[in-house]
Design a protein around this motif. Structure first.
Motif, PDB file in Angstrom:
ATOM      1  N   ASP A  70      33.536 -13.486  -5.309  1.00  0.00           N
ATOM      2  CA  ASP A  70      32.866 -14.718  -5.762  1.00  0.00           C
ATOM      3  C   ASP A  70      32.374 -14.680  -7.207  1.00  0.00           C
ATOM      4  N   ALA A  71      32.613 -13.579  -7.919  1.00  0.00           N
ATOM      5  CA  ALA A  71      32.116 -13.477  -9.299  1.00  0.00           C
ATOM      6  C   ALA A  71      32.703 -14.585 -10.169  1.00  0.00           C
ATOM      7  N   GLN A  72      34.012 -14.809 -10.042  1.00  0.00           N
ATOM      8  CA  GLN A  72      34.647 -15.830 -10.883  1.00  0.00           C
ATOM      9  C   GLN A  72      34.067 -17.219 -10.633  1.00  0.00           C
ATOM     10  N   ASP A  73      33.965 -17.562  -9.377  1.00  0.00           N
ATOM     11  CA  ASP A  73      33.462 -18.892  -9.013  1.00  0.00           C
ATOM     12  C   ASP A  73      32.037 -19.099  -9.512  1.00  0.00           C
ATOM     13  N   VAL A  74      31.172 -18.125  -9.298  1.00  0.00           N
ATOM     14  CA  VAL A  74      29.765 -18.303  -9.655  1.00  0.00           C
ATOM     15  C   VAL A  74      29.571 -18.258 -11.178  1.00  0.00           C
ATOM     16  N   VAL A  75      30.288 -17.388 -11.864  1.00  0.00           N
ATOM     17  CA  VAL A  75      30.165 -17.356 -13.334  1.00  0.00           C
ATOM     18  C   VAL A  75      30.585 -18.701 -13.913  1.00  0.00           C
ATOM     19  N   GLN A  76      31.651 -19.255 -13.379  1.00  0.00           N
ATOM     20  CA  GLN A  76      32.115 -20.558 -13.876  1.00  0.00           C
ATOM     21  C   GLN A  76      31.067 -21.643 -13.615  1.00  0.00           C
ATOM     22  N   LYS A  77      30.431 -21.584 -12.465  1.00  0.00           N
ATOM     23  CA  LYS A  77      29.366 -22.551 -12.175  1.00  0.00           C
ATOM     24  C   LYS A  77      28.149 -22.318 -13.076  1.00  0.00           C
ATOM     25  N   LEU A  78      27.829 -21.072 -13.319  1.00  0.00           N
ATOM     26  CA  LEU A  78      26.687 -20.765 -14.197  1.00  0.00           C
ATOM     27  C   LEU A  78      26.907 -21.343 -15.589  1.00  0.00           C
ATOM     28  N   GLN A  79      28.164 -21.324 -16.038  1.00  0.00           N
ATOM     29  CA  GLN A  79      28.471 -21.830 -17.382  1.00  0.00           C
ATOM     30  C   GLN A  79      28.105 -23.311 -17.559  1.00  0.00           C
ATOM     31  N   GLU A  80      28.061 -24.024 -16.456  1.00  0.00           N
ATOM     32  CA  GLU A  80      27.718 -25.454 -16.552  1.00  0.00           C
ATOM     33  C   GLU A  80      26.242 -25.674 -16.843  1.00  0.00           C
ATOM     34  N   ARG A  81      25.430 -24.700 -16.486  1.00  0.00           N
ATOM     35  CA  ARG A  81      23.981 -24.859 -16.615  1.00  0.00           C
ATOM     36  C   ARG A  81      23.336 -23.858 -17.572  1.00  0.00           C
ATOM     37  N   TYR A  82      24.070 -22.803 -17.895  1.00  0.00           N
ATOM     38  CA  TYR A  82      23.531 -21.760 -18.768  1.00  0.00           C
ATOM     39  C   TYR A  82      24.569 -21.405 -19.830  1.00  0.00           C
ATOM     40  N   GLU A  83      24.063 -20.769 -20.891  1.00  0.00           N
ATOM     41  CA  GLU A  83      24.987 -20.145 -21.837  1.00  0.00           C
ATOM     42  C   GLU A  83      25.210 -18.724 -21.328  1.00  0.00           C
ATOM     43  N   VAL A  84      26.448 -18.405 -20.989  1.00  0.00           N
ATOM     44  CA  VAL A  84      26.752 -17.127 -20.345  1.00  0.00           C
ATOM     45  C   VAL A  84      27.406 -16.156 -21.328  1.00  0.00           C
ATOM     46  N   PHE A  85      26.798 -14.996 -21.497  1.00  0.00           N
ATOM     47  CA  PHE A  85      27.394 -13.912 -22.278  1.00  0.00           C
ATOM     48  C   PHE A  85      27.719 -12.754 -21.343  1.00  0.00           C
ATOM     49  N   ILE A  86      28.870 -12.139 -21.550  1.00  0.00           N
ATOM     50  CA  ILE A  86      29.231 -10.927 -20.817  1.00  0.00           C
ATOM     51  C   ILE A  86      28.914  -9.749 -21.744  1.00  0.00           C
ATOM     52  N   VAL A  87      28.083  -8.850 -21.271  1.00  0.00           N
ATOM     53  CA  VAL A  87      27.574  -7.777 -22.137  1.00  0.00           C
ATOM     54  C   VAL A  87      27.833  -6.426 -21.477  1.00  0.00           C
ATOM     55  N   SER A  88      28.761  -5.679 -22.036  1.00  0.00           N
ATOM     56  CA  SER A  88      29.175  -4.418 -21.421  1.00  0.00           C
ATOM     57  C   SER A  88      28.945  -3.242 -22.362  1.00  0.00           C
ATOM     58  N   ALA A  89      28.372  -2.184 -21.840  1.00  0.00           N
ATOM     59  CA  ALA A  89      28.148  -0.967 -22.641  1.00  0.00           C
ATOM     60  C   ALA A  89      29.449  -0.177 -22.741  1.00  0.00           C
ATOM     61  N   ALA A  90      30.415  -0.778 -23.404  1.00  0.00           N
ATOM     62  CA  ALA A  90      31.775  -0.237 -23.432  1.00  0.00           C
ATOM     63  C   ALA A  90      31.982   0.826 -24.505  1.00  0.00           C
ATOM     64  N   MET A  91      31.078   0.908 -25.465  1.00  0.00           N
ATOM     65  CA  MET A  91      31.283   1.778 -26.618  1.00  0.00           C
ATOM     66  C   MET A  91      31.407   3.244 -26.246  1.00  0.00           C
ATOM     67  N   GLU A  92      30.842   3.598 -25.085  1.00  0.00           N
ATOM     68  CA  GLU A  92      30.885   4.998 -24.668  1.00  0.00           C
ATOM     69  C   GLU A  92      32.319   5.434 -24.377  1.00  0.00           C
ATOM     70  N   PHE A  93      33.161   4.488 -24.009  1.00  0.00           N
ATOM     71  CA  PHE A  93      34.531   4.802 -23.610  1.00  0.00           C
ATOM     72  C   PHE A  93      35.510   4.032 -24.487  1.00  0.00           C
ATOM     73  N   PRO A  94      35.910   4.613 -25.608  1.00  0.00           N
ATOM     74  CA  PRO A  94      36.739   3.880 -26.579  1.00  0.00           C
ATOM     75  C   PRO A  94      37.990   3.250 -25.979  1.00  0.00           C
ATOM     76  N   LEU A  95      38.604   3.951 -25.017  1.00  0.00           N
ATOM     77  CA  LEU A  95      39.817   3.391 -24.422  1.00  0.00           C
ATOM     78  C   LEU A  95      39.529   2.133 -23.617  1.00  0.00           C
ATOM     79  N   SER A  96      38.288   2.001 -23.175  1.00  0.00           N
ATOM     80  CA  SER A  96      37.952   0.878 -22.303  1.00  0.00           C
ATOM     81  C   SER A  96      37.904  -0.454 -23.040  1.00  0.00           C
ATOM     82  N   LEU A  97      37.716  -0.415 -24.353  1.00  0.00           N
ATOM     83  CA  LEU A  97      37.463  -1.649 -25.103  1.00  0.00           C
ATOM     84  C   LEU A  97      38.576  -2.666 -24.911  1.00  0.00           C
ATOM     85  N   LYS A  98      39.799  -2.236 -25.213  1.00  0.00           N
ATOM     86  CA  LYS A  98      40.935  -3.148 -25.105  1.00  0.00           C
ATOM     87  C   LYS A  98      41.172  -3.520 -23.635  1.00  0.00           C
TER      88      LYS A  98
END
Lengths: 182, 182
Positions: A70-98
């Motif tokens: 249900d993550a996709q459905d709820v995030v899409q609904k949240l976008q209608e009422r909120y400004e949604v940012f996805i924030v991931s601590a990806a820097m620790e794993f350089p390969l993960s970025l792409k």
């Protein structure tokens, strides 16, 4: 419009499930998410934590994670009422970025790249809510922290806890739920 | 401790210089940074803007940029008095993510990965200062914006402007300058 920051691993993406899959395919050991809940890896397998940890540095680890229900459905609904940012601590794993960017494009194509943030610390993100599974991110956050349940945080108290994306929906989109109820 | 957010391209890294190098090696056209200052690409070359723009999508474009003069020294000094975050709108160019992280590790090894942010929008970064070359980032920023001079912003007014890293030092580390003067 209020702003929500949403973590990726174990919030949008089933990172724990990915570790469990690797555990089975690499070592033959089968552990369920339920068995791991509230326990350490050492409690459920003899495979050393450092071995398990090493998988995140392998190419492909982040690319093929499952989306949590249900993550996709709820995030899409949240976008209608909120400004949604996805924030991931990806820097620790350089390969993960792409891989994480590709993963977002595949599973959350409705999230524009301008609203994706890869970082280390998260406390400098200005938002009203942060949905995350790690206390290290929630504790220093200046808005309202929301703990998303994961095996490693099962015993953590002191935070508003959600265990599914439907619970996020009920918490942050209460009117939408009321409309469904009438 | 106050927080400074610092952009990468054309602030830490000589992105314009990289475009000019590519222009010469790919098309034989030689243009200096001075010739481009305050002008459009169309004013200095017949090579179409879309061709020039396409180079940023090539592997390696971001990896081998030169560091702008004194950036390393001043950023290191800033870290003693401020919390320094590097904030780059890297999401637009997926290939750049790994390259930019490698570039930071090579040229700014004293910046821990936890203080590097790749994003699209920057207005949700909570900081006291933002040093950036683009008005689109400076204008919605809620702290104090500082415009770092680049050819494309030469005619922009209304911002505190710095043209070199020594000017950043004078602006944000005035005591350090005084010590040198005595």
């Amino acid at each position: 419009m209020q702003r929500i920051a949403i973590d990726m691993d174990d919030v949008l993406a089933d990172a724990t499930g990915r570790f469990l899959d690797y555990l089975t395919t690499r070592t033959g050991v089968e552990v369920t998410k339920q068995q791991l809940w509230g326990r350490d890896w050492a409690d459920v397998t003899d495979i050393h934590r450092s071995t398990i940890r090493s998988w995140v540095y392998e190419a492909g680890f982040f690319r093929d994670m499952a989306v949590l229900p249900d993550a996709q459905d709820v995030v899409q609904k949240l976008q209608e009422r909120y400004e949604v940012f996805i924030v991931s601590a990806a820097m620790e794993f350089p390969l993960s970025l792409k891989e994480k960017l590709e993963w977002m494009a595949e599973h959350f194509p409705f999230v524009d790249w301008r609203y994706i943030v890869f970082c280390g610390h998260k406390y400098m993100i200005k938002a009203d809510y942060l949905i995350d599974d790690h206390e290290k991110n929630l504790k220093p956050f200046e808005g309202t922290p929301i703990l998303f349940s994961a095996p490693h945080n099962a015993n953590l108290t002191g935070y508003t806890r959600v265990s599914t994306w439907r619970e996020v929906e009920q918490l942050l989109l209460p009117n939408a739920v009321e409309i469904v109820r009438t």
